[in-house]
Design a protein around this motif. Structure first.
Motif, PDB file in Angstrom:
ATOM      1  N   PRO A 108       0.830  -1.207   0.000  1.00 42.44           N
ATOM      2  CA  PRO A 108       0.000   0.000   0.000  1.00 42.44           C
ATOM      3  C   PRO A 108       0.865   1.257   0.000  1.00 42.44           C
ATOM      4  CG  PRO A 108      -0.010  -1.031   2.166  1.00 42.44           C
ATOM      5  CD  PRO A 108       0.692  -1.984   1.250  1.00 42.44           C
ATOM      6  N   LEU A 109       0.356   2.307  -0.641  1.00 39.86           N
ATOM      7  CA  LEU A 109       1.056   3.592  -0.707  1.00 39.86           C
ATOM      8  C   LEU A 109       0.096   4.689  -0.248  1.00 39.86           C
ATOM      9  CD1 LEU A 109       2.849   3.248  -4.183  1.00 39.86           C
ATOM     10  CD2 LEU A 109       3.845   2.884  -1.911  1.00 39.86           C
ATOM     11  N   ALA A 142       7.410   2.188  -2.747  1.00 38.77           N
ATOM     12  CA  ALA A 142       7.845   3.291  -1.893  1.00 38.77           C
ATOM     13  C   ALA A 142       9.349   3.473  -2.034  1.00 38.77           C
ATOM     14  CB  ALA A 142       7.483   3.016  -0.440  1.00 38.77           C
ATOM     15  N   GLU A 143       9.778   4.741  -1.952  1.00 35.53           N
ATOM     16  CA  GLU A 143      11.202   5.035  -2.096  1.00 35.53           C
ATOM     17  C   GLU A 143      11.528   6.313  -1.327  1.00 35.53           C
ATOM     18  OE1 GLU A 143      13.448   6.766  -5.822  1.00 35.53           O
ATOM     19  OE2 GLU A 143      13.307   4.580  -6.040  1.00 35.53           O
ATOM     20  N   ALA A 144      12.364   6.187  -0.307  1.00 33.35           N
ATOM     21  CA  ALA A 144      12.840   7.342   0.462  1.00 33.35           C
ATOM     22  C   ALA A 144      11.696   8.207   0.988  1.00 33.35           C
ATOM     23  CB  ALA A 144      13.797   8.181  -0.388  1.00 33.35           C
ATOM     24  N   GLY A 145      10.692   7.554   1.581  1.00 35.23           N
ATOM     25  CA  GLY A 145       9.582   8.292   2.156  1.00 35.23           C
ATOM     26  C   GLY A 145       8.583   8.829   1.150  1.00 35.23           C
ATOM     27  N   GLN A 146       8.714   8.402  -0.090  1.00 34.86           N
ATOM     28  CA  GLN A 146       7.822   8.854  -1.154  1.00 34.86           C
ATOM     29  C   GLN A 146       7.058   7.673  -1.750  1.00 34.86           C
ATOM     30  OE1 GLN A 146       7.712  12.295  -2.601  1.00 34.86           O
ATOM     31  NE2 GLN A 146       8.609  12.680  -0.591  1.00 34.86           N
ATOM     32  N   GLY A 200       4.089  16.604  -4.340  1.00 32.19           N
ATOM     33  CA  GLY A 200       5.000  15.726  -5.067  1.00 32.19           C
ATOM     34  C   GLY A 200       5.439  16.334  -6.383  1.00 32.19           C
ATOM     35  N   ASP A 201       5.685  15.476  -7.363  1.00 33.15           N
ATOM     36  CA  ASP A 201       6.149  15.968  -8.655  1.00 33.15           C
ATOM     37  C   ASP A 201       6.020  14.859  -9.694  1.00 33.15           C
ATOM     38  OD1 ASP A 201       7.145  17.721 -10.521  1.00 33.15           O
ATOM     39  OD2 ASP A 201       9.098  17.989  -9.563  1.00 33.15           O
ATOM     40  N   VAL A 202       6.171  15.241 -10.942  1.00 33.15           N
ATOM     41  CA  VAL A 202       6.309  14.297 -12.051  1.00 33.15           C
ATOM     42  C   VAL A 202       7.569  14.680 -12.808  1.00 33.15           C
ATOM     43  CG1 VAL A 202       5.370  13.461 -14.239  1.00 33.15           C
ATOM     44  CG2 VAL A 202       3.838  13.852 -12.308  1.00 33.15           C
ATOM     45  N   ILE A 203       8.460  13.724 -12.990  1.00 30.67           N
ATOM     46  CA  ILE A 203       9.654  13.956 -13.797  1.00 30.67           C
ATOM     47  C   ILE A 203       9.768  12.839 -14.823  1.00 30.67           C
ATOM     48  CG2 ILE A 203      10.860  15.152 -11.926  1.00 30.67           C
ATOM     49  CD1 ILE A 203      12.558  12.603 -11.588  1.00 30.67           C
ATOM     50  N   LEU A 204      10.508  13.101 -15.885  1.00 28.02           N
ATOM     51  CA  LEU A 204      10.750  12.110 -16.923  1.00 28.02           C
ATOM     52  C   LEU A 204      12.229  11.759 -16.959  1.00 28.02           C
ATOM     53  CD1 LEU A 204       8.640  13.562 -19.889  1.00 28.02           C
ATOM     54  CD2 LEU A 204       7.911  11.959 -18.117  1.00 28.02           C
ATOM     55  N   LEU A 220       4.600  10.011   1.347  1.00 27.58           N
ATOM     56  CA  LEU A 220       3.816   8.993   2.034  1.00 27.58           C
ATOM     57  C   LEU A 220       3.154   9.603   3.265  1.00 27.58           C
ATOM     58  CD1 LEU A 220       6.227   5.927   1.866  1.00 27.58           C
ATOM     59  CD2 LEU A 220       3.942   6.048   0.846  1.00 27.58           C
ATOM     60  N   ALA A 221       1.881   9.291   3.465  1.00 23.24           N
ATOM     61  CA  ALA A 221       1.164   9.776   4.643  1.00 23.24           C
ATOM     62  C   ALA A 221       1.584   8.958   5.856  1.00 23.24           C
ATOM     63  CB  ALA A 221      -0.339   9.668   4.424  1.00 23.24           C
ATOM     64  N   THR A 222       1.729   9.623   6.986  1.00 18.43           N
ATOM     65  CA  THR A 222       2.157   8.925   8.201  1.00 18.43           C
ATOM     66  C   THR A 222       0.996   8.794   9.172  1.00 18.43           C
ATOM     67  OG1 THR A 222       2.883  11.043   9.125  1.00 18.43           O
ATOM     68  CG2 THR A 222       4.522   9.704   7.988  1.00 18.43           C
TER      69      THR A 222
END
Length: 222
Positions: A108-109, A142-146, A200-204, A220-222
């Motif tokens: 879950p995210l 999930a990656e580095a709190g994201q 957040g963001d969107v990158i390519l 990520l929500a805590t």
């Protein structure tokens, strides 16, 4: 304080009126499209499909333009949701139409974001991959709190110098010049707008083996 409150009230009224105007414009533009769809159904077979494709392209342009302007004008709305579930549901909808798209992700995210805006963002990212490459792979983890959603394709890509320019409204890169794959130049702008509204963001990125990876991140929500 009184002056500040008056300014805040005036700003809210302006945003509300602007949103109402946008909704009215969208309705007015789509009304003739409905008539055109009816007429297209009565058209000779050899032109019917081309007319229908043009109408759908116009409808997409209107929808994305309205979404982009609403995203600028509307106040931010956040709800608790599972980004992985939302991404999987988007993939399922594309797959039901026969699209070559797969989803990977089990954890879950949880995030706080606008579900409607995020759905548009994911639809745009997945739709771009399918339009340009014919297939897409969507990975959630999930990656580095994201919370991270990667939309991967193996299409033709584009020049590295366009990595940021493609997010400009109505910018059409080299690979969009073909009418069969050309978009309206708002999908990525709408996607980034939605992600940034949620923090957040969107990158390519351009993998060495070719193709494009669109990375949508949210805290990520805590």
């Amino acid at each position: 304080i009184t002056t500040f409150n008056a300014m805040q009230t005036a700003l809210k009224d302006h945003m509300r009126q602007r949103s109402q105007t946008i909704a009215g414009i969208g309705h007015d533009l789509r009304t003739p499209l409905t008539r055109l769809r009816f007429r297209a159904e009565q058209a000779p077979e050899h032109v019917r499909d081309r007319m229908a494709a043009d109408i759908e392209e116009m409808d997409t342009l209107i929808g994305q333009a309205m979404a982009y302007v609403k995203g600028q004008a509307a106040p931010e709305r956040r709800e608790a949701l599972d980004l992985a579930v939302l991404a999987a549901e988007c993939v399922d909808r594309f797959a039901e139409t026969g699209a070559d798209v797969v989803f990977s992700g089990h954890d879950p995210l949880p995030v706080l974001a606008d579900p409607d805006a995020l759905q548009r963002a994911l639809d745009n990212l997945i739709g771009n991959a399918l339009r340009y490459a014919g297939a897409a792979r969507v990975v959630a983890h999930a990656e580095a709190g994201q919370a991270l959603i990667c939309v991967e394709d193996t299409g033709p890509g584009f020049p590295p110098e366009d990595l940021e320019r493609v997010f400009d409204p109505f910018f059409r890169g080299e690979r969009s010049r073909n009418r069969d794959t050309g978009g309206v130049g708002l999908g990525l702008a709408v996607a980034r707008q939605a992600a940034r509204a949620g923090g957040g963001d969107v990158i390519l990125t351009l993998p060495e083996g070719g193709g494009v990876v669109a990375r949508l991140t949210l805290p990520l929500a805590t």
